[in-house]
Design a protein around this motif. Sequence first.
Motif, PDB file in Angstrom:
ATOM      1  N   GLY A   1     -15.887   0.152 -10.388  1.00  0.00           N
ATOM      2  CA  GLY A   1     -15.404   1.510 -10.832  1.00  0.00           C
ATOM      3  C   GLY A   1     -14.512   2.076  -9.976  1.00  0.00           C
ATOM      4  N   GLU A   2     -13.911   1.352  -8.929  1.00  0.00           N
ATOM      5  CA  GLU A   2     -13.001   1.752  -7.711  1.00  0.00           C
ATOM      6  C   GLU A   2     -11.820   2.346  -8.543  1.00  0.00           C
ATOM      7  N   LYS A   3     -11.129   3.167  -8.033  1.00  0.00           N
ATOM      8  CA  LYS A   3      -9.876   3.594  -8.789  1.00  0.00           C
ATOM      9  C   LYS A   3      -8.723   3.068  -7.925  1.00  0.00           C
ATOM     10  N   LEU A   4      -7.820   2.261  -8.639  1.00  0.00           N
ATOM     11  CA  LEU A   4      -6.742   1.839  -8.016  1.00  0.00           C
ATOM     12  C   LEU A   4      -5.430   2.613  -8.831  1.00  0.00           C
ATOM     13  N   GLU A   5      -4.833   3.289  -7.857  1.00  0.00           N
ATOM     14  CA  GLU A   5      -3.526   3.941  -8.361  1.00  0.00           C
ATOM     15  C   GLU A   5      -2.200   3.070  -8.130  1.00  0.00           C
ATOM     16  N   PHE A   6      -1.499   3.012  -9.067  1.00  0.00           N
ATOM     17  CA  PHE A   6      -0.219   2.456  -9.055  1.00  0.00           C
ATOM     18  C   PHE A   6       0.850   3.565  -9.103  1.00  0.00           C
ATOM     19  N   ASN A   7       1.817   3.874  -7.977  1.00  0.00           N
ATOM     20  CA  ASN A   7       2.630   4.744  -7.875  1.00  0.00           C
ATOM     21  C   ASN A   7       4.115   4.474  -7.414  1.00  0.00           C
ATOM     22  N   GLN A   8       5.031   5.026  -8.214  1.00  0.00           N
ATOM     23  CA  GLN A   8       6.336   5.068  -7.797  1.00  0.00           C
ATOM     24  C   GLN A   8       6.971   6.437  -7.432  1.00  0.00           C
ATOM     25  N   ILE A   9       7.483   6.239  -6.211  1.00  0.00           N
ATOM     26  CA  ILE A   9       8.351   7.481  -5.792  1.00  0.00           C
ATOM     27  C   ILE A   9       9.716   7.477  -6.164  1.00  0.00           C
ATOM     28  N   LEU A  10       9.995   8.417  -6.935  1.00  0.00           N
ATOM     29  CA  LEU A  10      11.264   8.481  -7.872  1.00  0.00           C
ATOM     30  C   LEU A  10      12.514   8.822  -6.681  1.00  0.00           C
TER      31      LEU A  10
ATOM     32  N   GLN B   1       1.527  10.866   7.813  1.00  0.00           N
ATOM     33  CA  GLN B   1       1.799   9.530   8.016  1.00  0.00           C
ATOM     34  C   GLN B   1       1.784   9.295   9.475  1.00  0.00           C
ATOM     35  N   ARG B   2       1.492   8.077   9.761  1.00  0.00           N
ATOM     36  CA  ARG B   2       1.549   7.398  11.022  1.00  0.00           C
ATOM     37  C   ARG B   2       1.886   5.984  10.762  1.00  0.00           C
ATOM     38  N   ALA B   3       2.818   5.492  11.530  1.00  0.00           N
ATOM     39  CA  ALA B   3       3.354   4.153  11.663  1.00  0.00           C
ATOM     40  C   ALA B   3       3.080   3.349  10.167  1.00  0.00           C
ATOM     41  N   GLY B   4       3.803   3.835   9.142  1.00  0.00           N
ATOM     42  CA  GLY B   4       3.522   3.036   8.051  1.00  0.00           C
ATOM     43  C   GLY B   4       2.352   3.622   7.132  1.00  0.00           C
ATOM     44  N   VAL B   5       1.360   4.248   7.549  1.00  0.00           N
ATOM     45  CA  VAL B   5       0.427   4.391   6.906  1.00  0.00           C
ATOM     46  C   VAL B   5       0.329   5.899   6.395  1.00  0.00           C
ATOM     47  N   ILE B   6       0.051   5.924   5.093  1.00  0.00           N
ATOM     48  CA  ILE B   6      -0.019   7.405   4.371  1.00  0.00           C
ATOM     49  C   ILE B   6      -1.465   7.595   3.921  1.00  0.00           C
ATOM     50  N   ILE B   7      -1.874   8.900   4.422  1.00  0.00           N
ATOM     51  CA  ILE B   7      -3.127   9.316   3.972  1.00  0.00           C
ATOM     52  C   ILE B   7      -2.912  10.680   3.185  1.00  0.00           C
ATOM     53  N   GLU B   8      -3.322  10.663   1.763  1.00  0.00           N
ATOM     54  CA  GLU B   8      -3.225  11.985   1.138  1.00  0.00           C
ATOM     55  C   GLU B   8      -4.303  12.675   1.281  1.00  0.00           C
TER      56      GLU B   8
ATOM     57  N   LEU C   1       0.872  -1.235  -0.020  1.00  0.00           N
ATOM     58  CA  LEU C   1      -0.115   0.067  -0.078  1.00  0.00           C
ATOM     59  C   LEU C   1       0.831   1.120   0.157  1.00  0.00           C
ATOM     60  N   GLN C   2       0.638   2.097  -1.023  1.00  0.00           N
ATOM     61  CA  GLN C   2       1.313   3.340  -0.949  1.00  0.00           C
ATOM     62  C   GLN C   2       0.517   4.383  -0.177  1.00  0.00           C
ATOM     63  N   HIS C   3      -0.660   4.763  -0.345  1.00  0.00           N
ATOM     64  CA  HIS C   3      -1.518   5.624   0.331  1.00  0.00           C
ATOM     65  C   HIS C   3      -2.857   5.696  -0.117  1.00  0.00           C
ATOM     66  N   ILE C   4      -3.769   6.267   0.580  1.00  0.00           N
ATOM     67  CA  ILE C   4      -5.012   6.213   0.415  1.00  0.00           C
ATOM     68  C   ILE C   4      -5.430   7.828   0.344  1.00  0.00           C
ATOM     69  N   GLY C   5      -6.038   8.252  -1.020  1.00  0.00           N
ATOM     70  CA  GLY C   5      -6.507   9.462  -1.230  1.00  0.00           C
ATOM     71  C   GLY C   5      -7.678   9.914  -0.842  1.00  0.00           C
ATOM     72  N   ILE C   6      -7.690  10.939  -0.064  1.00  0.00           N
ATOM     73  CA  ILE C   6      -9.068  11.526   0.607  1.00  0.00           C
ATOM     74  C   ILE C   6      -9.337  13.084   0.106  1.00  0.00           C
TER      75      ILE C   6
ATOM     76  N   HIS D   1      -9.384   7.224  -3.999  1.00  0.00           N
ATOM     77  CA  HIS D   1      -8.592   6.166  -4.570  1.00  0.00           C
ATOM     78  C   HIS D   1      -7.615   5.417  -3.453  1.00  0.00           C
ATOM     79  N   ILE D   2      -7.201   4.196  -3.930  1.00  0.00           N
ATOM     80  CA  ILE D   2      -6.005   3.468  -3.013  1.00  0.00           C
ATOM     81  C   ILE D   2      -4.973   3.335  -3.888  1.00  0.00           C
ATOM     82  N   ALA D   3      -3.706   3.759  -3.425  1.00  0.00           N
ATOM     83  CA  ALA D   3      -2.530   3.763  -4.151  1.00  0.00           C
ATOM     84  C   ALA D   3      -1.558   2.444  -3.569  1.00  0.00           C
ATOM     85  N   PHE D   4      -1.027   1.773  -4.702  1.00  0.00           N
ATOM     86  CA  PHE D   4      -0.019   0.841  -4.449  1.00  0.00           C
ATOM     87  C   PHE D   4       1.138   1.346  -4.947  1.00  0.00           C
ATOM     88  N   SER D   5       2.071   0.990  -4.179  1.00  0.00           N
ATOM     89  CA  SER D   5       3.474   1.168  -4.521  1.00  0.00           C
ATOM     90  C   SER D   5       4.224  -0.024  -5.398  1.00  0.00           C
TER      91      SER D   5
END
Length: 140
Positions: free
Chosen positions: A131-140, A55-62, A12-17, A84-88
């Motif tokens: 219809g759920e949005k699943l994001e794939f994310n790479q931090i450079l 961020q808290r304890a490895g959980v990131i909320i956008e 899990l990368q982050h949850i977008g709100i 959306h839910i973002a995966f790293s």
Amino acid sequence: MKILLENNFNGLQHIGIPVTDIQRSITFYHRLGFTAVMEKTFPEGDGETTAIMMQRAGVIIELYQLPQSQLEEIANRRDGTVDHIAFSVTDIQAAFDEMKTAGEDIIETAPIHLDFWKNGCQYFAIRGPDGEKLEFNQIL
């Protein structure tokens, strides 16, 4: 059944709100023990969007606040506002190519670069079966 991104998935990368009042939301999440680890403002449509990664304890909320003209739709949602839910992933282009080859419903035409984090990030999203949005994310 072939598992997509079998060697290119880091969790899990982050949850977008989307939020209607970014400062109120920051205060709320601070009270829950989250710390702001990144903040960016960028032009969007007829205004600006502000994004804060908490961020808290490895959980990131956008948390992000869209331009004023788009806030009414966010405020009137009744079943929550998770966008959306973002995966790293390790390799964004390989992930994009794999999803395209698999025939997934990709929203973007190519990975998008954002000036987030220290060196930026790239992402793209697909639609799930409902219809759920699943994001794939790479931090450079």
